[in-house]
Design an enzyme around this catalytic site. Structure first.
Site, short mmCIF file in Angstrom:
data_model
loop_
_atom_site.label_atom_id
_atom_site.label_comp_id
_atom_site.label_asym_id
_atom_site.label_seq_id
_atom_site.Cartn_x
_atom_site.Cartn_y
_atom_site.Cartn_z
N ALA A 1 0.81 -1.24 -0.05
CA ALA A 1 0.06 0.01 0.05
C ALA A 1 0.99 1.16 0.06
CB ALA A 1 -0.84 0.21 1.22
N LYS B 1 9.78 16.38 16.20
CA LYS B 1 8.77 17.32 15.76
C LYS B 1 7.31 16.73 16.28
CE LYS B 1 11.88 19.60 13.70
NZ LYS B 1 12.73 20.46 14.41
N THR C 1 -6.60 -1.20 8.18
CA THR C 1 -6.08 -0.39 9.22
C THR C 1 -7.61 0.23 10.06
OG1 THR C 1 -5.31 1.87 9.87
CG2 THR C 1 -6.59 1.67 7.56
N ASP C 2 -7.19 0.29 11.38
CA ASP C 2 -8.24 0.82 12.19
C ASP C 2 -8.73 2.31 11.66
OD1 ASP C 2 -6.02 2.39 12.90
OD2 ASP C 2 -6.21 2.00 15.12
N GLU C 3 -7.93 3.06 10.94
CA GLU C 3 -8.27 4.27 10.51
C GLU C 3 -9.59 4.45 9.42
OE1 GLU C 3 -5.39 6.67 9.09
OE2 GLU C 3 -3.76 6.03 10.31
N ARG D 1 -1.47 18.05 11.40
CA ARG D 1 -1.71 17.57 10.51
C ARG D 1 -3.29 18.15 10.17
NH1 ARG D 1 -1.46 11.24 10.68
NH2 ARG D 1 0.64 11.50 9.86
N LYS E 1 -7.98 3.03 1.86
CA LYS E 1 -8.05 1.63 2.52
C LYS E 1 -9.48 1.27 2.79
CE LYS E 1 -4.86 -0.21 4.01
NZ LYS E 1 -4.14 -1.53 3.32
N LYS F 1 7.38 7.89 9.64
CA LYS F 1 6.66 7.46 10.87
C LYS F 1 6.86 8.22 11.95
CE LYS F 1 3.71 5.09 7.76
NZ LYS F 1 4.49 4.81 6.64
N ASN G 1 -0.25 8.93 5.84
CA ASN G 1 -1.33 9.82 5.80
C ASN G 1 -0.96 11.22 5.13
OD1 ASN G 1 -4.01 9.16 6.92
ND2 ASN G 1 -2.71 8.27 8.55
N TYR H 1 -5.68 8.71 2.47
CA TYR H 1 -4.98 7.54 2.79
C TYR H 1 -6.26 6.46 3.24
CZ TYR H 1 -3.03 3.75 5.71
OH TYR H 1 -2.87 2.67 6.32
P1 NAD Z 1 5.10 0.75 4.02
O1 NAD Z 1 4.62 1.96 3.49
O2 NAD Z 1 6.21 0.61 4.99
O3 NAD Z 1 5.32 -0.67 3.04
C1 NAD Z 1 4.69 -0.64 1.85
C2 NAD Z 1 5.44 -1.60 0.86
O4 NAD Z 1 4.51 -1.77 -0.19
C3 NAD Z 1 6.79 -1.40 0.19
O5 NAD Z 1 7.69 -2.25 0.22
C4 NAD Z 1 6.37 -0.65 -1.00
O6 NAD Z 1 7.35 -0.92 -1.82
C5 NAD Z 1 5.24 -1.73 -1.56
N1 NAD Z 1 4.22 -1.24 -2.35
C6 NAD Z 1 3.75 0.01 -2.47
N2 NAD Z 1 2.99 0.31 -3.66
C7 NAD Z 1 3.07 -1.00 -4.38
C8 NAD Z 1 2.79 -1.49 -5.60
N3 NAD Z 1 1.79 -0.78 -6.20
N4 NAD Z 1 2.82 -2.78 -5.97
C9 NAD Z 1 3.69 -3.38 -5.33
N5 NAD Z 1 4.24 -3.09 -4.16
C10 NAD Z 1 3.94 -1.86 -3.71
O7 NAD Z 1 3.70 0.08 4.75
P2 NAD Z 1 3.45 -0.54 6.19
O8 NAD Z 1 3.34 0.60 7.36
O9 NAD Z 1 4.33 -1.75 6.29
O10 NAD Z 1 1.87 -0.93 6.06
C11 NAD Z 1 1.78 -2.41 5.33
C12 NAD Z 1 0.17 -2.45 5.16
O11 NAD Z 1 -0.21 -2.64 6.68
C13 NAD Z 1 -0.60 -1.54 4.59
O12 NAD Z 1 -1.71 -2.03 3.71
C14 NAD Z 1 -1.00 -0.44 5.73
O13 NAD Z 1 -2.24 -0.02 5.18
C15 NAD Z 1 -1.46 -1.38 6.89
N6 NAD Z 1 -1.49 -1.00 8.08
C16 NAD Z 1 -0.49 -0.27 8.50
C17 NAD Z 1 -0.22 0.24 9.97
C18 NAD Z 1 0.82 0.96 10.48
O14 NAD Z 1 1.15 1.25 11.69
N7 NAD Z 1 2.10 1.09 9.87
C19 NAD Z 1 -1.33 -0.34 10.68
C20 NAD Z 1 -2.42 -0.75 10.24
C21 NAD Z 1 -2.38 -1.37 9.15
O1 TDX Z 2 6.63 13.83 12.98
C1 TDX Z 2 5.46 13.31 13.34
N1 TDX Z 2 4.78 14.23 14.48
C2 TDX Z 2 3.60 13.91 15.05
O2 TDX Z 2 3.42 14.31 15.87
C3 TDX Z 2 4.80 12.60 12.76
C4 TDX Z 2 5.31 11.75 11.58
C5 TDX Z 2 3.65 11.92 13.45
N2 TDX Z 2 2.99 12.56 14.24
C6 TDX Z 2 1.80 12.36 14.94
C7 TDX Z 2 0.47 12.09 13.99
C8 TDX Z 2 -0.17 10.85 14.48
O3 TDX Z 2 -1.24 11.45 15.61
O4 TDX Z 2 2.24 11.04 15.49
C9 TDX Z 2 0.81 10.21 15.21
C10 TDX Z 2 1.27 8.98 14.67
O5 TDX Z 2 1.53 9.34 13.14
P1 TDX Z 2 1.97 8.28 12.02
O6 TDX Z 2 3.36 7.52 12.33
O7 TDX Z 2 1.99 9.22 10.76
O8 TDX Z 2 0.73 7.25 11.94
P2 TDX Z 2 -0.77 7.44 11.78
O9 TDX Z 2 -1.05 8.59 10.88
O10 TDX Z 2 -1.35 7.28 13.07
O11 TDX Z 2 -1.02 6.21 10.64
C11 TDX Z 2 -0.17 4.97 11.13
O12 TDX Z 2 -1.32 3.91 11.53
C12 TDX Z 2 -2.30 3.66 10.76
C13 TDX Z 2 0.22 4.40 9.76
O13 TDX Z 2 1.14 5.38 9.20
C14 TDX Z 2 -0.92 3.94 8.90
O14 TDX Z 2 -0.44 3.20 7.80
C15 TDX Z 2 -1.74 3.03 9.66
O15 TDX Z 2 -3.00 2.51 8.76
#
Ligand code: NAD
Ligand code: TDX
Length: 339
Positions: A87, A210, A128-130, A278, A159, A194, A91, A155
């Protein structure tokens, strides 16, 4: 009651990203009978380094895009399941430029579903829970599987769209699918854009952390290894057509998480900057994972957040070569946005 599913040969999309690569490591370590094909486009968020060193007889890598139907026709046959992590996941990026989110998250999921329909294999959808929007800070409620969808950002709306495609394809074409919606993950291999990795690597680089707005926004943190074990449980034991919420009771506001990082890294607790909030910033996410725990007997193992955070700080401290390649470009992008 659905019979247990015993996959032997799975495709993991997005297996070079943060959560996908942690899942690939989890499967290799815990399920020796399973072969994994990683399908990943290696965008800015994916790196082969994340799966480096895994045994070649257990893990294959295919460099490609999930939107490429011809490629899917070639690689999907012979596999018994797709676990779909790929994905656009950030955000802030979706606010700056939504288009890649529509492509990958909506069209990409559509292509995978069509392939699953054609070849009749199992599909697990990572979400995601979002998709449920946000909760008020003083609301005792948490999200459950029956909470209405109410996404806020480009975003999360893509999803939510992809989840709805899975539900429609399942009902209309009888696909064998499951869906999971998880809360915020932390752990190794998370991109420095992130929240948690950004602050840790800022401190390691001599940049002040930040915080967006007043920092009172709440996220429900789960260690990525617990996400992996939950996905494996749902893939192998979940009821077809069902959605399961994944969470580990880890609610914390951003200010408290940042103070913990500062303390664990030996910094004064006010050594950070408040930056622009944001747009549309979700206030609070909170998951009720009772269904997964009672129906499938899953339990998180890494529930001590301070200790998990400490290990994560240690990982970034010891893997500077992994994150420094992307750090400068990420901070440049944030600076241009006033963040
Ligand atoms: P990430 O951004 O770290 O990784 C995404 C991966 O997908 C990368 O390796 C990228 O190269 C690949 N990708 C992107 N576009 C592509 C495409 N068109 N074809 C093939 N590969 C592609 O993401 P993440 O944080 O590991 O999230 C993974 C999944 O989990 C996502 O579906 C996200 O919505 C979900 N998710 C994330 C969180 C979180 O906290 N990060 C929480 C809940 C759900
Ligand atoms: O520099 C920062 N300062 C800050 O205060 C950044 C990057 C984020 N934030 C805040 C925004 C959010 O309230 O921190 C919180 C977490 O931010 P992110 O790491 O961007 O996560 P969030 O937007 O909560 O989304 C994440 O969780 C759900 C993942 O990126 C998503 O892929 C997932 O679906």
């Amino acid at each position: 009651m659905t019979e247990a599913f015993t996959p032997k040969n799975i495709i993991v999309t997005g297996g070079c990203g943060f959560i996908g690569s942690n899942f690939v490591h989890y499967v290799v370590e815990n399920h020796p009978e399973v072969h994994v094909t990683v399908l990943d486009a290696l965008t800015y968020a994916g790196s082969l380094d994340n799966i480096k060193g895994l045994p070649e007889d257990r893990v294959d890598f295919v460099h490609g895009n999930i939107c490429d139907a011809e490629l899917l026709d070639k690689i999907v046959p012979g596999h018994d399941a797709i676990v779909h992590y790929a994905a656009e996941s950030h955000n802030d990026n979706s606010i700056a430029d939504p288009e890649p989110f529509l492509k990958t998250n909506v069209e990409g999921t559509f292509r995978l579903l069509e392939s699953v329909r054609k070849f009749g294999i199992r599909y697990h959808h990572i979400s995601t829970d979002e998709v449920y929007g946000d909760l008020a800070l003083d609301d005792p409620a948490r999200f459950t599987e029956s909470t209405p969808y109410h996404p806020s950002s480009p975003y999360s709306s893509t999803k939510a769209s992809s989840d709805l495609l899975v539900r429609a394809w399942t009902r209309t074409y009888g696909l064998h699918t499951t869906i999971s919606n998880c809360s915020n993950n932390y752990g190794p291999f998370q991109h420095v854009e992130k929240f948690i990795p950004r602050q840790i690597t800022n401190i390691l680089s001599g940049i002040r952390p930040k915080l967006y707005g007043n920092g009172l926004n709440v996220r429900d943190w789960i260690h990525t290894d617990d996400h992996s074990s939950a996905v494996w449980t749902i893939l192998t034991q979940g009821r077809l057509g069902e959605t399961y919420l994944i969470g580990a009771d880890g609610e914390k506001n951003n200010l408290d998480v940042l103070k913990l990082i500062l303390k664990q890294m030996g910094q004064p607790e006010d050594a950070f900057d408040h930056v622009k909030d944001r747009p549309g910033h979700d206030r609070r996410y909170a998951i009720d994972s009772t269904k997964l725990r009672t129906e499938l007997g899953w339990k998180p193992q890494h529930t001590n957040f301070e200790s998990g955070l400490d290990k994560t700080i240690e990982w970034y401290t010891n893997h500077q070569e992994w994150w420094e390649k992307t750090k400068a470009a990420t901070e440049k992008r944030y600076k241009a946005q006033g963040q």
